[in-house]
Design a protein around this motif. Structure first.
Motif, PDB file in Angstrom:
ATOM      1  N   LEU A 141     -10.904 -42.131-103.178  1.00 38.06           N
ATOM      2  CA  LEU A 141      -9.950 -43.051-102.561  1.00 38.06           C
ATOM      3  C   LEU A 141      -8.629 -42.373-102.229  1.00 38.06           C
ATOM      4  O   LEU A 141      -8.094 -41.597-103.026  1.00 38.06           O
ATOM      5  CB  LEU A 141      -9.692 -44.247-103.474  1.00 38.06           C
ATOM      6  CG  LEU A 141     -10.896 -45.136-103.757  1.00 38.06           C
ATOM      7  CD1 LEU A 141     -10.511 -46.237-104.742  1.00 38.06           C
ATOM      8  CD2 LEU A 141     -11.451 -45.730-102.478  1.00 38.06           C
ATOM      9  N   VAL A 142      -8.115 -42.684-101.041  1.00 34.96           N
ATOM     10  CA  VAL A 142      -6.811 -42.205-100.579  1.00 34.96           C
ATOM     11  C   VAL A 142      -6.101 -43.356 -99.879  1.00 34.96           C
ATOM     12  O   VAL A 142      -6.701 -44.392 -99.589  1.00 34.96           O
ATOM     13  CB  VAL A 142      -6.928 -41.019 -99.588  1.00 34.96           C
ATOM     14  CG1 VAL A 142      -7.408 -39.762-100.270  1.00 34.96           C
ATOM     15  CG2 VAL A 142      -7.811 -41.366 -98.405  1.00 34.96           C
ATOM     16  N   THR A 143      -4.836 -43.154 -99.610  1.00 35.41           N
ATOM     17  CA  THR A 143      -4.074 -44.091 -98.800  1.00 35.41           C
ATOM     18  C   THR A 143      -3.952 -43.475 -97.415  1.00 35.41           C
ATOM     19  O   THR A 143      -3.515 -42.334 -97.281  1.00 35.41           O
ATOM     20  CB  THR A 143      -2.692 -44.359 -99.421  1.00 35.41           C
ATOM     21  OG1 THR A 143      -2.887 -44.933-100.725  1.00 35.41           O
ATOM     22  CG2 THR A 143      -1.874 -45.308 -98.578  1.00 35.41           C
ATOM     23  N   VAL A 144      -4.377 -44.211 -96.388  1.00 37.50           N
ATOM     24  CA  VAL A 144      -4.353 -43.720 -95.007  1.00 37.50           C
ATOM     25  C   VAL A 144      -3.446 -44.629 -94.187  1.00 37.50           C
ATOM     26  O   VAL A 144      -3.683 -45.831 -94.105  1.00 37.50           O
ATOM     27  CB  VAL A 144      -5.768 -43.688 -94.387  1.00 37.50           C
ATOM     28  CG1 VAL A 144      -5.726 -43.147 -92.967  1.00 37.50           C
ATOM     29  CG2 VAL A 144      -6.721 -42.876 -95.242  1.00 37.50           C
ATOM     30  N   ASN A 145      -2.392 -44.030 -93.644  1.00 34.78           N
ATOM     31  CA  ASN A 145      -1.441 -44.775 -92.822  1.00 34.78           C
ATOM     32  C   ASN A 145      -0.934 -46.030 -93.535  1.00 34.78           C
ATOM     33  O   ASN A 145      -0.824 -47.097 -92.947  1.00 34.78           O
ATOM     34  CB  ASN A 145      -2.053 -45.132 -91.462  1.00 34.78           C
ATOM     35  CG  ASN A 145      -2.486 -43.903 -90.703  1.00 34.78           C
ATOM     36  OD1 ASN A 145      -1.811 -42.874 -90.729  1.00 34.78           O
ATOM     37  ND2 ASN A 145      -3.615 -43.982 -90.037  1.00 34.78           N
ATOM     38  N   GLY A 146      -0.681 -45.894 -94.858  1.00 35.99           N
ATOM     39  CA  GLY A 146      -0.144 -46.992 -95.658  1.00 35.99           C
ATOM     40  C   GLY A 146      -1.173 -47.954 -96.207  1.00 35.99           C
ATOM     41  O   GLY A 146      -0.838 -48.849 -96.959  1.00 35.99           O
TER      42      GLY A 146
END
Length: 103
Positions: A68-73
């Motif tokens: 899991l990552v944060t992409v464009n918020g």
């Protein structure tokens, strides 16, 4: 010496840049965010809720949620499934990725 690319006559796709925690990384059309991070030598990009242990891709098919990552918020994006897009801003995800939503 012949390479797989020379055998099939392929050529690299056009390159563009995404950022990871503010660092510019080269990406190619068709790569997942996980592939871009691996290619840049980044094996872990989130921490667990309990204990803050580092995690990266584990299964590579979107079943385990370790990547899991944060992409464009937007938090909780599976890096192994999300295609990298020109200009994406990817950031390390800590815990649930919802710290800004706590009350």
């Amino acid at each position: 010496m012949r390479s797989p690319r020379s055998l099939v006559g392929g050529s690299p796709a056009a390159a563009y840049e995404i950022t990871f925690d503010g660092r510019g990384l080269p990406a190619q059309e068709g790569q997942s965010i996980a592939a871009v991070l691996w290619g840049a030598g980044i094996p872990a990009w989130r921490t667990t809720r309990e204990g803050g242990a580092p995690r990266g891709a584990f299964c590579g098919i979107g079943s385990c949620y370790d990547c899991l990552v944060t992409v464009n918020g937007s938090p909780n994006q599976r890096a192994c499934l999300v295609p990298a897009r020109p200009g994406d801003a990817v950031t390390t995800q800590e815990g649930t990725g919802r710290a800004a939503l706590t009350v």
